[in-house]
Design a protein around this motif. Structure first.
Motif, mmCIF file in Angstrom:
data_model
loop_
_atom_site.group_PDB
_atom_site.id
_atom_site.type_symbol
_atom_site.label_atom_id
_atom_site.label_comp_id
_atom_site.label_asym_id
_atom_site.label_seq_id
_atom_site.Cartn_x
_atom_site.Cartn_y
_atom_site.Cartn_z
ATOM 1 N N SER A 70 0.821 -1.222 0.000
ATOM 2 C CA SER A 70 0.000 0.000 0.000
ATOM 3 C C SER A 70 0.850 1.265 0.000
ATOM 4 O O SER A 70 0.521 2.252 -0.657
ATOM 5 C CB SER A 70 -0.902 0.018 1.225
ATOM 6 N N GLY A 125 1.342 -6.267 -2.093
ATOM 7 C CA GLY A 125 1.714 -6.498 -0.685
ATOM 8 C C GLY A 125 0.617 -7.179 0.107
ATOM 9 O O GLY A 125 -0.205 -7.926 -0.429
ATOM 10 N N GLY A 146 6.819 -3.200 4.909
ATOM 11 C CA GLY A 146 5.656 -3.771 5.584
ATOM 12 C C GLY A 146 5.959 -4.492 6.887
ATOM 13 O O GLY A 146 6.972 -4.232 7.555
ATOM 14 N N ILE A 196 8.081 4.240 5.363
ATOM 15 C CA ILE A 196 6.634 4.496 5.407
ATOM 16 C C ILE A 196 5.857 3.195 5.651
ATOM 17 O O ILE A 196 6.398 2.101 5.475
ATOM 18 C CB ILE A 196 6.130 5.125 4.078
ATOM 19 N N ALA A 208 -0.540 4.089 5.296
ATOM 20 C CA ALA A 208 0.669 3.828 4.488
ATOM 21 C C ALA A 208 0.675 4.753 3.269
ATOM 22 O O ALA A 208 1.693 5.365 2.940
ATOM 23 C CB ALA A 208 0.700 2.360 4.051
ATOM 24 N N PHE A 255 -14.083 -4.333 10.760
ATOM 25 C CA PHE A 255 -15.252 -4.716 9.960
ATOM 26 C C PHE A 255 -15.945 -5.951 10.532
ATOM 27 O O PHE A 255 -15.981 -7.007 9.917
ATOM 28 C CB PHE A 255 -14.824 -4.908 8.504
HETATM 29 C C1 LIG Z 1 -5.854 -9.806 7.728
HETATM 30 C C2 LIG Z 1 -5.555 -8.348 7.565
HETATM 31 C C3 LIG Z 1 -6.588 -7.474 7.328
HETATM 32 C C4 LIG Z 1 -6.335 -6.126 7.166
HETATM 33 N N1 LIG Z 1 -7.380 -5.288 6.934
HETATM 34 C C5 LIG Z 1 -7.150 -3.966 6.773
HETATM 35 C C6 LIG Z 1 -8.213 -3.086 6.487
HETATM 36 O O1 LIG Z 1 -9.369 -3.496 6.394
HETATM 37 N N2 LIG Z 1 -7.947 -1.777 6.313
HETATM 38 C C7 LIG Z 1 -6.662 -1.296 6.419
HETATM 39 O O2 LIG Z 1 -6.466 -0.097 6.258
HETATM 40 N N3 LIG Z 1 -5.626 -2.111 6.686
HETATM 41 C C8 LIG Z 1 -5.839 -3.428 6.863
HETATM 42 N N4 LIG Z 1 -4.787 -4.270 7.097
HETATM 43 C C9 LIG Z 1 -3.440 -3.689 7.225
HETATM 44 C C10 LIG Z 1 -2.818 -3.404 5.854
HETATM 45 O O3 LIG Z 1 -2.836 -4.576 5.079
HETATM 46 C C11 LIG Z 1 -1.399 -2.906 6.039
HETATM 47 O O4 LIG Z 1 -1.406 -1.832 6.945
HETATM 48 C C12 LIG Z 1 -0.799 -2.431 4.720
HETATM 49 O O5 LIG Z 1 -0.773 -3.488 3.802
HETATM 50 C C13 LIG Z 1 0.624 -1.907 4.948
HETATM 51 O O6 LIG Z 1 1.184 -1.541 3.733
HETATM 52 P P1 LIG Z 1 2.774 -1.457 3.574
HETATM 53 O O7 LIG Z 1 3.012 -0.849 2.235
HETATM 54 O O8 LIG Z 1 3.378 -0.819 4.745
HETATM 55 O O9 LIG Z 1 3.295 -2.963 3.591
HETATM 56 P P2 LIG Z 1 2.872 -4.239 2.748
HETATM 57 O O10 LIG Z 1 1.559 -4.094 2.113
HETATM 58 O O11 LIG Z 1 3.074 -5.389 3.657
HETATM 59 O O12 LIG Z 1 3.958 -4.294 1.596
HETATM 60 C C14 LIG Z 1 5.308 -4.556 1.854
HETATM 61 C C15 LIG Z 1 5.907 -5.212 0.629
HETATM 62 O O13 LIG Z 1 7.322 -5.151 0.721
HETATM 63 C C16 LIG Z 1 7.854 -6.314 0.125
HETATM 64 N N5 LIG Z 1 9.249 -6.470 0.580
HETATM 65 C C17 LIG Z 1 9.700 -6.677 1.840
HETATM 66 N N6 LIG Z 1 11.037 -6.735 1.846
HETATM 67 C C18 LIG Z 1 11.453 -6.564 0.562
HETATM 68 C C19 LIG Z 1 12.719 -6.555 -0.074
HETATM 69 N N7 LIG Z 1 13.866 -6.703 0.592
HETATM 70 N N8 LIG Z 1 12.769 -6.350 -1.401
HETATM 71 C C20 LIG Z 1 11.632 -6.175 -2.118
HETATM 72 N N9 LIG Z 1 10.411 -6.206 -1.575
HETATM 73 C C21 LIG Z 1 10.316 -6.389 -0.234
HETATM 74 C C22 LIG Z 1 6.901 -7.401 0.619
HETATM 75 O O14 LIG Z 1 6.963 -8.556 -0.183
HETATM 76 C C23 LIG Z 1 5.552 -6.685 0.517
HETATM 77 O O15 LIG Z 1 4.914 -6.927 -0.700
HETATM 78 C C24 LIG Z 1 -5.000 -5.631 7.250
HETATM 79 C C25 LIG Z 1 -3.951 -6.524 7.462
HETATM 80 C C26 LIG Z 1 -4.216 -7.868 7.610
HETATM 81 C C27 LIG Z 1 -3.069 -8.799 7.830
#
Ligand SMILES: Cc1cc2nc3c(=O)[nH]c(=O)nc-3n(C[C@H](O)[C@H](O)[C@H](O)COP(=O)(O)OP(=O)(O)OC[C@H]3O[C@@H](n4cnc5c(N)ncnc54)[C@H](O)[C@@H]3O)c2cc1C
Length: 546
Positions: free
Chosen positions: A56, A82, A182, A354, A367, A398
């Motif tokens: 995200s 992600g 993430g 972030i 995010a 939810f």
């Molecule tokens: C079951 C569940 C339900 C959820 N429901 C909600 C909701 O309803 N509403 C809401 O707002 N949030 C919800 N969330 C939270 C939301 O999914 C996260 O807050 C959000 O995805 C965070 O985004 P991010 O970009 O920080 O990390 P992520 O989406 O986790 O992305 C990180 C990415 O970095 C990649 N990565 C890591 N290390 C490396 C590397 N060295 N090289 C290349 N790539 C790498 C990973 O593979 C991953 O794809 C939920 C989470 C879960 C688990």
């Protein structure tokens, strides 16, 4: 006057005013030099920014950079989108939707239907979850991002220096790096947990067989949403939470509303229980729990819960290892997240973090909110930097009742010693909620005492996550409850609950003196004297003859 306005004095005032700014710039400059001095800076760069992680946060950061014509590479080691798309928001909301239908069918009688059979294959529901992911996948795909001007690399990124990132055997130079790696499920140290194949939010979506007896460990949003969904689909669910209430961030009365709803649907909610050990006995699996405050050595466990599957949902830990930041000594907080300043910079002035890896909030919308600040600061910070604004952050769980919040709740206001007034509106009173058989829940608004300025709102009701948007807008733009009251809301809608909450506030703050005056005015217009209201002196009218 000439002494007061002398150039020397004016110059001194100006100096005094800008001194803190200059001092801050100098401190920043010294800190930057200190961390960067050990690294060779390339004479020219391949990229303006490299974003690590296409979740995200990373997707939005890359998109913003490409939109403002920066050269940007987005690196993803696993799946584009992600957590949110693949194992988080999207699959969980898809599962919740199917589970809601099952629940609605079970209570069909309340909507005028006779017994409705909920007949389904669990694997079909899980296939639908995957279909929904596939349907949304193109929004986050490599093709889409490349068409928008982002260079995408699928591979594992490693930060080699503040200016160099390696991926797929290549070394790319960059002016800035945004870390958006993430978080992952946190696995607590429970004795013998590793003897069973436990579920987490990473792998639960692969289930094809319905768990008969499911233990969900964790009373947070993820644990609560999945508890209700699996229970509605027919699993016998026990939810275990260490703290005295589930949904620990919400006010106790709101958490209790959700717990009561879960219990009424057949979930066993064990709040105040610590999971101590997993026991496998004669092929049967058990979770042993102790009530809060009792240690493992204090006799028999208080609860021995048999289960077929156990889902661990006790929180998420930031992904901070395996991509080089330890070698650079990027600072980490006590919470295990990457430490960032108000501009989302790490201790390196050109490395930003972030989303979940930085926190403090772990939501998709926070995010992407952070992504804007980090990208703009990285690309244009030499002209102007923006401090990240966390003043109005909403979120929603939810479940039923859906719980959405923005700003303070009572628990936080008390602990931060902020004075407040509470206004409530009972959703059971709302026509549309009654018509929908959803007449339960509350709108709870905290305001500054005596004023209509909103400090925070909690809505526990059907569609609360959508309904809270009006209050988010109001708080963000400084609109008070009077403005919400003065806005037309369509009848009959759930959105009217926002207006009725504002109306409750108005009723509690009606200007008694003005109403007294108005009453006197009307009486005077009626020609009555005080105390003569109920005495009629009139007779039946007779037609006056000409
Ligand atoms: C079951 C569940 C339900 C959820 N429901 C909600 C909701 O309803 N509403 C809401 O707002 N949030 C919800 N969330 C939270 C939301 O999914 C996260 O807050 C959000 O995805 C965070 O985004 P991010 O970009 O920080 O990390 P992520 O989406 O986790 O992305 C990180 C990415 O970095 C990649 N990565 C890591 N290390 C490396 C590397 N060295 N090289 C290349 N790539 C790498 C990973 O593979 C991953 O794809 C939920 C989470 C879960 C688990």
């Amino acid at each position: 006057m000439s002494d007061v306005l002398s150039p020397g004095l004016l110059f001194s005032f100006v100096l005094l005013g800008i001194f803190p700014l200059i001092a801050k710039k100098l401190v920043d400059f010294a800190r930057s030099r200190k961390v960067l001095k050990n690294w060779d800076k390339p004479a020219a760069f391949d990229r303006d920014v490299i974003v690590i992680g296409a979740g995200s946060g990373g997707l939005v950061a890359a998109l913003i950079a490409a939109t403002v014509k920066a050269k940007v590479t987005l690196i993803e080691k696993n799946k584009m989108g992600g957590d949110c798309l693949n194992t988080g928001c999207v699959p969980s909301k898809a599962l919740i939707r199917s589970a809601k239908l099952a629940s609605d069918m079970k209570r069909g009688a309340s909507l005028g239907f006779s017994d409705m059979e909920v007949d389904f294959n669990f694997s079909d529901v899980m296939d639908r979850v995957q279909r929904i992911i596939k349907q949304i996948e193109p929004h986050d795909s490599v093709e889409r991002f490349e068409s928008l001007g982002v260079d995408v690399e699928i591979g594992e990124a490693e930060i080699l220096s503040p200016y160099l990132v390696s991926v797929n055997g290549k070394v790319l130079s960059t002016r800035n790096i945004i870390i958006a790696t993430g978080a992952e499920p946190f696995i607590p140290p429970i004795k013998n947990l590793h003897q069973v194949e436990y579920l987490t939010s990473d792998n639960v979506w692969d289930l094809q067989e319905q768990p008969g007896r499911l233990v969900v460990l964790g009373g947070g949003p993820i644990g609560t949403e999945l508890t209700q969904a699996f229970n509605r689909l027919g699993s016998q669910v026990t939810q275990v939470e260490m703290l005295p209430q589930i949904m620990t961030r919400e006010d106790p009365e709101i958490a209790e509303m959700v717990a009561a709803s879960l219990r009424s649907e057949g979930v066993t909610v064990l709040a105040g229980y610590t999971a101590m050990e997993v026991l496998v006995e004669d092929g049967e699996k058990y979770l042993l729990c102790q009530s809060a405050g009792k240690s493992a050595s204090e006799g028999e466990p208080d609860k021995k819960i048999p289960f077929d599957e156990i889902l661990i949902a006790v929180g998420r830990k930031a992904n901070i290892t395996g991509f080089g930041i330890q070698k650079l000594n990027v600072e980490i907080t006590d919470r295990g997240t990457i430490s960032v300043d108000d501009y989302l910079r790490t201790n390196y002035p050109n490395i930003y973090a972030i989303g979940d890896v930085a926190g403090p909030y772990q939501f998709t919308h926070t995010a992407s909110h952070m992504a804007w600040y980090a990208t703009v600061n990285a690309l244009f910070g030499s002209f102007k930097k923006f401090k990240v604004d966390y003043s109005v952050i909403p979120w929603s769980t939810f479940c039923t009742p859906e719980v959405a919040r923005v700003g303070l709740n009572e628990t936080e206001a008390k602990s931060e010693q902020i004075e407040y007034e509470v206004t409530r509106y009972d959703v059971a009173e709302l026509d549309r909620a009654i018509a929908d058989e959803e007449g339960h829940g509350v709108v709870k608004v905290l305001t500054v005492p005596g004023k209509d300025k909103i400090l925070g709102v909690t809505i526990a009701a059907d569609h609360a996550g959508d309904l809270i948007a009006e209050y988010v807008l109001a708080m963000k733009h400084g609109l008070g409850l009077n403005k919400i009251l003065g806005t037309i809301h369509i009848y009959p809608t759930l959105a009217e609950m926002n207006k009725f909450a504002a109306s409750e506030w108005r009723k509690n703050h009606k200007p008694d003196w003005a109403l007294d005056l108005a009453e006197k005015y009307h009486r005077w217009r009626r020609g009555k004297k005080p105390g003569t209201e109920n005495t009629s002196t009139e007779r039946r009218p007779e037609l006056k003859s000409s």
